[in-house]
Design a protein around this motif. Structure first.
Motif, short mmCIF file in Angstrom:
data_model
loop_
_atom_site.label_atom_id
_atom_site.label_comp_id
_atom_site.label_asym_id
_atom_site.label_seq_id
_atom_site.Cartn_x
_atom_site.Cartn_y
_atom_site.Cartn_z
N SER A 42 0.79 -1.23 0.00
CA SER A 42 0.00 0.00 0.00
C SER A 42 0.82 1.29 0.00
O SER A 42 0.26 2.38 0.00
CB SER A 42 -0.92 0.01 1.23
OG SER A 42 -0.14 -0.07 2.41
N TRP A 86 -4.06 -0.70 -8.94
CA TRP A 86 -4.13 0.26 -7.84
C TRP A 86 -2.83 1.06 -7.75
O TRP A 86 -2.83 2.28 -7.58
CB TRP A 86 -4.40 -0.51 -6.52
CG TRP A 86 -4.50 0.40 -5.33
CD1 TRP A 86 -5.63 1.00 -4.85
CD2 TRP A 86 -3.42 0.83 -4.49
NE1 TRP A 86 -5.32 1.77 -3.75
CE2 TRP A 86 -3.96 1.69 -3.52
CE3 TRP A 86 -2.05 0.57 -4.47
CZ2 TRP A 86 -3.18 2.28 -2.53
CZ3 TRP A 86 -1.26 1.17 -3.50
CH2 TRP A 86 -1.84 2.01 -2.54
N ARG A 228 -5.52 -3.01 4.17
CA ARG A 228 -6.99 -3.11 4.23
C ARG A 228 -7.62 -1.74 3.99
O ARG A 228 -8.64 -1.63 3.31
CB ARG A 228 -7.42 -3.67 5.59
CG ARG A 228 -7.11 -5.14 5.73
CD ARG A 228 -7.84 -5.81 6.89
NE ARG A 228 -7.55 -7.23 6.88
CZ ARG A 228 -6.73 -7.85 7.75
NH1 ARG A 228 -6.17 -7.18 8.74
NH2 ARG A 228 -6.50 -9.14 7.64
N LYS A 229 -6.98 -0.70 4.53
CA LYS A 229 -7.49 0.65 4.34
C LYS A 229 -7.46 1.03 2.85
O LYS A 229 -8.36 1.71 2.35
CB LYS A 229 -6.63 1.64 5.15
CG LYS A 229 -7.38 2.89 5.54
CD LYS A 229 -6.61 3.75 6.52
CE LYS A 229 -7.13 5.17 6.42
NZ LYS A 229 -6.08 6.16 6.70
N LYS A 231 -7.89 -1.06 0.57
CA LYS A 231 -8.79 -2.03 -0.08
C LYS A 231 -8.04 -2.95 -1.06
O LYS A 231 -8.57 -3.32 -2.12
CB LYS A 231 -9.95 -1.33 -0.77
CG LYS A 231 -10.85 -0.58 0.22
CD LYS A 231 -12.17 -0.19 -0.43
CE LYS A 231 -13.22 0.25 0.57
NZ LYS A 231 -12.77 1.32 1.50
N GLU A 234 -7.62 -9.22 0.09
CA GLU A 234 -7.41 -9.82 1.42
C GLU A 234 -6.36 -10.95 1.37
O GLU A 234 -5.58 -11.12 2.31
CB GLU A 234 -8.75 -10.34 1.96
CG GLU A 234 -8.71 -10.83 3.39
CD GLU A 234 -8.26 -9.80 4.44
OE1 GLU A 234 -8.37 -8.58 4.20
OE2 GLU A 234 -7.78 -10.23 5.52
#
Ligand code: ZN
Length: 244
Positions: A42, A86, A228-229, A231, A234
């Motif tokens: 991330s 992403w 997770r923040k 997205k 998982e």
């Protein structure tokens, strides 16, 4: 000279911070990055910035290439592709330009450096067997070739008798087997896959001939919370606490 080799950071900032902290205690002269700064994790911007600031030499990885559209993601699995899309949207322009300029391979002194394989580095093949390692020994001239890509730390030796074998310990002295060649995977900072959850990187001292791996604990729950923040899938989040 003492070198630290880091690879496969995959935008995991906690892991990169922890590894850079550990390298700080190892009296290293130069840090070299073997690619895959981004993808999966991330924090692509922060990680690219830290690598640019700390490393003297940085190579292109397949996830870096995909994030800047140098490589099509049709061969990536679904989770990796989602993370690359992403990452492409999140990467700042200056970092994108930087990744676009990274080389596929480099040679410095006794070392060949490449993310995937010395044979056709832009094809992003994997070395997952002694047979594949044996083949790749024909494709570099130096004493040592350092790679990343599989996220599995390994030391493969081609000894004077032309026998290829995996060295069974996490440290080796290259002077112990005169005339040998070495193919070393330095493991992964941000997504270890050898069932050990700690970050992995390598240290090489060209004066003593010593090479060894370091394993470094980092704050996995903090990384997972960030992912997770953002997205991110998982599966990519949970695999970090399983080391696979
Ligand atoms: Zn990777």
């Amino acid at each position: 000279m003492r070198f630290a080799f880091i690879s496969d950071i995959h935008a995991n900032l906690e892991a990169l911070d922890a590894v850079l902290g550990d390298i700080g205690k190892e009296a290293v002269d130069e840090i070299i990055c073997l690619g895959d700064i981004v993808g999966y994790g991330s924090e692509p911007n922060e990680c690219t910035e830290l690598v640019r600031k700390n490393c003297t030499l940085v190579l292109l990885g397949n996830h870096d290439a995909a994030a800047v559209k140098l490589l099509d993601t049709h061969l990536f699995n679904n989770y990796a592709r989602i993370a690359i899309d992403w990452t492409s949207r999140t990467l700042r322009k200056a970092h994108r330009t930087y990744l676009l300029g990274l080389p596929l391979t480099a040679t410095t002194g006794p070392l060949t450096l490449v993310h995937a394989t010395p044979y056709e580095p832009g094809m992003w093949y994997y070395i997952t067997s002694l047979e594949e390692a044996a083949f790749n020994f024909h494709h570099f001239e130096t004493e040592v070739c350092l790679v990343g890509h599989t996220h599995i730390p390994t030391i493969v030796v081609l000894d004077g008798k032309k026998e290829v074998y995996a060295h069974q310990a996490g440290h080796i002295n290259l002077r112990d087997t005169p005339g040998a060649k070495y193919l070393i995977n330095v493991g992964s900072v941000g997504q270890p896959r050898d069932r050990i959850i700690k970050s992995c990187y390598g240290i090489f001292d060209d004066a003593t001939g010593e090479f060894y791996f370091r394993r470094v604990a980092y704050d996995i729950p903090a990384t997972q919370a960030r992912m997770r923040k953002a997205k991110l899938p998982e599966f990519l989040v949970t695999r970090l606490s399983e080391g696979r």
